[in-house]
Design an enzyme around this catalytic site. Structure first.
Site, PDB file in Angstrom:
ATOM      1  N   THR A 163      35.786  43.990  43.239  1.00  0.00           N
ATOM      2  CA  THR A 163      35.725  43.814  41.779  1.00  0.00           C
ATOM      3  C   THR A 163      34.361  44.265  41.287  1.00  0.00           C
ATOM      4  OG1 THR A 163      37.198  41.933  41.828  1.00  0.00           O
ATOM      5  CG2 THR A 163      35.650  41.999  40.009  1.00  0.00           C
ATOM      6  N   ARG A 191      50.495  38.403  41.334  1.00  0.00           N
ATOM      7  CA  ARG A 191      49.384  37.436  41.399  1.00  0.00           C
ATOM      8  C   ARG A 191      48.244  37.882  40.469  1.00  0.00           C
ATOM      9  NH1 ARG A 191      43.758  38.227  42.676  1.00  0.00           N
ATOM     10  NH2 ARG A 191      42.931  36.320  43.553  1.00  0.00           N
ATOM     11  N   ASP A 194      40.879  35.513  38.977  1.00  0.00           N
ATOM     12  CA  ASP A 194      39.956  34.965  37.968  1.00  0.00           C
ATOM     13  C   ASP A 194      39.460  36.006  36.973  1.00  0.00           C
ATOM     14  OD1 ASP A 194      38.625  36.190  40.194  1.00  0.00           O
ATOM     15  OD2 ASP A 194      36.736  35.412  39.420  1.00  0.00           O
ATOM     16  N   GLY A 217      39.624  34.812  43.787  1.00  0.00           N
ATOM     17  CA  GLY A 217      39.706  34.355  42.408  1.00  0.00           C
ATOM     18  C   GLY A 217      40.249  32.951  42.216  1.00  0.00           C
TER      19      GLY A 217
END
Ligand code: ASP
Length: 294
Positions: A163, A191, A194, A217
């Protein structure tokens, strides 16, 4: 005395020692080194924090060096699903998208949600249509170049991640945060982590701080990590270092891992992580400059 400015980036936290000797760490660091200086010049020139974190994420999404945008890897059903969010500390306006498959730059879609709608989070096909309606580039599945096919084949799901995120303090004292991801490696289709959850992966509030998270997450959602850090600073008067460190310890105690970049309204920075590495870069008007991965 001139006002402080700060820009901090992450390109994901994970098992990065495995890349020693492969050239990957050096390649990512060289990219971040150029990027952090470009972003700093933008801030010095008076660009808004929101524009700077947006630009940071677009460049990282397009680079295919991280697990975001072009570098995203497929889920368990074989297709890419991206999530992103952005928040302005001045207005606390926020926008996010989740599970988008055809948006070239999910961070631009998140910003579109923030600026062009009355809502905060759009998902799936309707998020893609919204982005398209507002003129954002769309891509097909061939566009994606998963940033690490070896890891996809060999590592356990969620062991490798990448990320990306950015936090900035501009010359007007405005804070902003942005985060964008292809999710955890080989995530279950559908899915959502966060990254598009305001308060979990991303948060910003003027006169306090701005935060972008990376890691598994689910733990960042369960601890409301980004908002908790800002709240600890605001309500308990903790420094950004103590607040971010405490959030990281809390996640670790629950069995989670990852990393955080956080800044306060004076430009102080914290970048804790509990993995073997986190791609990261920072530059401040105090003369601090760091680009690192391990
Ligand atoms: N936090 C992201 C997620 O759970 C993954 C990452 O940070 O690498 O989707």
């Amino acid at each position: 005395m001139s006002r402080p400015i700060t820009i901090a980036l992450h390109g994901g936290a994970g098992n990065l020692v495995r890349y020693r000797g492969t050239g990957r760490l050096e390649e990512a660091e060289a990219f971040l080194s150029t990027l952090i200086d470009d972003l700093y010049v933008m801030l010095e020139g008076g660009s808004a924090a929101l524009d700077v974190v947006t630009h940071a994420c677009v460049r990282m999404e397009d680079s295919a060096l991280f697990h975001a945008g072009r570098g995203s890897s497929p889920n368990t059903k074989g297709y890419v699903e991206c999530d992103a969010s952005i928040m302005c500390g001045r207005t606390r306006a926020a926008g996010a998208v989740a599970s988008v498959r055809s948006v070239k730059n999910p961070i631009l879609a998140a910003r579109t949600v923030m600026e062009q709608t009355d809502h905060v989070l759009f998902v799936g096909t309707e998020a893609e249509l919204l982005a398209e309606h507002h003129g954002l580039a769309v891509v097909d599945a061939n566009y994606f170049q998963p940033c690490d096919t070896a890891a996809i084949a060999t590592e356990v799901p969620s062991a490798h991640r990448g990320t990306v995120g950015a936090v900035a303090l501009d010359l007007n004292g405005i804070l902003a945060a942005a985060t964008t991801t292809g999710g955890t490696l080989r995530k279950t289709a559908g899915r959502v982590g966060d990254t598009p959850i305001i308060g979990a992966g991303t948060y910003a509030a003027n006169r306090v701080g701005a935060v972008s998270c990376t890691g598994v997450g689910e733990y960042f959602i369960r601890t409301a990590a980004a908002h908790t850090i800002v709240s600890r600073m605001q309500l308990l008067g903790e420094t950004v270092g103590v607040a971010a460190g405490t959030a990281m310890s809390d996640i670790e105690a629950l069995g989670g891992n990852g990393g955080i970049i956080a800044i306060d309204d004076r430009g102080n920075v914290a970048m804790p992580y509990n993995t073997t590495g986190m791609y990261r870069a920072v530059r401040t008007s105090r003369g601090e400059r760091l680009v690192a991965s391990l």
